[in-house]
Design a protein around this motif. Structure first.
Motif, PDB file in Angstrom:
ATOM      1  N   LEU A  59       7.779  46.381 -21.404  1.00 43.50           N
ATOM      2  CA  LEU A  59       6.603  45.929 -22.152  1.00 43.50           C
ATOM      3  C   LEU A  59       7.001  45.263 -23.467  1.00 43.50           C
ATOM      4  CD1 LEU A  59       4.145  48.901 -21.508  1.00 43.50           C
ATOM      5  CD2 LEU A  59       3.981  46.577 -20.582  1.00 43.50           C
ATOM      6  N   GLU A  60       8.056  45.768 -24.115  1.00 39.69           N
ATOM      7  CA  GLU A  60       8.544  45.119 -25.338  1.00 39.69           C
ATOM      8  C   GLU A  60       9.083  43.728 -25.046  1.00 39.69           C
ATOM      9  OE1 GLU A  60      11.314  47.981 -26.886  1.00 39.69           O
ATOM     10  OE2 GLU A  60       9.822  48.791 -28.278  1.00 39.69           O
TER      11      GLU A  60
ATOM     12  N   THR B 115       4.358  36.862 -27.430  1.00 39.68           N
ATOM     13  CA  THR B 115       3.809  36.943 -28.786  1.00 39.68           C
ATOM     14  C   THR B 115       3.374  35.581 -29.299  1.00 39.68           C
ATOM     15  OG1 THR B 115       5.106  38.878 -29.315  1.00 39.68           O
ATOM     16  CG2 THR B 115       4.289  37.614 -31.159  1.00 39.68           C
TER      17      THR B 115
ATOM     18  N   ARG C   1      -1.351  45.054 -26.657  1.00 43.57           N
ATOM     19  CA  ARG C   1      -0.758  43.923 -27.376  1.00 43.57           C
ATOM     20  C   ARG C   1      -0.443  42.775 -26.420  1.00 43.57           C
ATOM     21  NH1 ARG C   1       0.890  41.694 -32.431  1.00 43.57           N
ATOM     22  NH2 ARG C   1       2.219  40.016 -31.777  1.00 43.57           N
TER      23      ARG C   1
ATOM     24  N   ALA D 181       6.119  41.579 -24.652  1.00 42.56           N
ATOM     25  CA  ALA D 181       5.493  41.318 -25.953  1.00 42.56           C
ATOM     26  C   ALA D 181       6.272  40.269 -26.737  1.00 42.56           C
ATOM     27  CB  ALA D 181       5.382  42.611 -26.753  1.00 42.56           C
TER      28      ALA D 181
ATOM     29  N   THR E 106      -0.087  50.957 -26.859  1.00 43.44           N
ATOM     30  CA  THR E 106      -0.129  49.891 -27.860  1.00 43.44           C
ATOM     31  C   THR E 106       0.415  48.598 -27.268  1.00 43.44           C
ATOM     32  OG1 THR E 106       0.157  51.487 -29.646  1.00 43.44           O
ATOM     33  CG2 THR E 106       0.668  49.189 -30.143  1.00 43.44           C
ATOM     34  N   LEU E 107       1.546  48.686 -26.598  1.00 42.29           N
ATOM     35  CA  LEU E 107       2.139  47.496 -25.983  1.00 42.29           C
ATOM     36  C   LEU E 107       1.255  46.942 -24.867  1.00 42.29           C
ATOM     37  CD1 LEU E 107       5.862  48.600 -25.913  1.00 42.29           C
ATOM     38  CD2 LEU E 107       4.937  46.638 -27.158  1.00 42.29           C
TER      39      LEU E 107
ATOM     40  N   LYS F 142       3.174  54.307 -27.727  1.00 41.96           N
ATOM     41  CA  LYS F 142       3.834  53.004 -27.710  1.00 41.96           C
ATOM     42  C   LYS F 142       3.479  52.229 -26.448  1.00 41.96           C
ATOM     43  CE  LYS F 142       7.992  50.805 -29.128  1.00 41.96           C
ATOM     44  NZ  LYS F 142       9.260  50.976 -29.788  1.00 41.96           N
TER      45      LYS F 142
END
Length: 180
Positions: free
Chosen positions: A70-71, A78, A32, A74, A28-29, A25
């Motif tokens: 990080l979320e 985004t 992203r 994102a 990936t983040l 995760k």
């Protein structure tokens, strides 16, 4: 125990170690959001208290806090990320990758040829394409070289183009073979 997963129920969960899912995760983040390696190392050091510059050296709670951060990035970035990439065709955003790598148009061609010839369910087409490309020593379509494109195209040319009826018939035949 932090989460209700199978490892927790079995008693094999170690809350001091980062899990493989957390590492995946984080990576990936990282990609992203577009965090480069220097900033990534700084973030890991910041969230690990300066102990490590790699996420594999973090513990479970430190990784959780980094994932939360990080979320958050994102979610807030985004719209910019989507807007920046929405005006280009698929694979165009790869940019110049070198003379030996396949062009975005070639990658789209291979993907289209695969979709015309593959008889697996649509949700599994990407997975099966990666498996097919593994025969050529390539793990994903993004890593195809111009030399690989010629080989893959030749192999795909020898596969029949499926119609809706033949695709359904082949899926049923495949299901019967698996059951037997």
């Amino acid at each position: 125990m932090a989460k209700n997963c199978n490892a927790c129920k079995k008693g094999s969960f170690d809350e001091t170690k980062i899990t493989a899912g957390q590492i995946k995760k984080i990576k990936t983040l990282q990609h992203r959001v577009g965090v480069d390696d220097a900033v990534y190392e700084w973030l890991v050091k910041e969230y690990s208290g300066g102990r490590t510059s790699s996420c594999t050296g973090m513990d479970y709670s430190e990784a959780g806090r980094l994932i939360d951060h990080l979320e958050w990035l994102a979610l807030n970035l985004t719209n910019n990320w989507e807007k920046r990439h929405s005006d280009c065709s698929k694979y165009e955003c790869l940019g110049k990758r070198g003379d030996e790598m396949a062009t975005p148009a070639q990658l789209r061609m291979i993907e289209c040829m695969w979709k015309e010839r593959s008889y697996v369910a649509s949700k599994d087409k990407e997975k099966m394409l990666r498996r097919f490309l593994g025969r050529f020593g390539v793990s994903d379509i993004l890593f195809l070289t111009k030399e690989d494109i010629r080989k893959v195209k030749k192999a795909l040319d020898h596969m029949p183009v499926l119609t809706a009826v033949s695709a359904t018939r082949r899926r049923k035949q495949y299901a019967l073979r698996v059951q037997a």
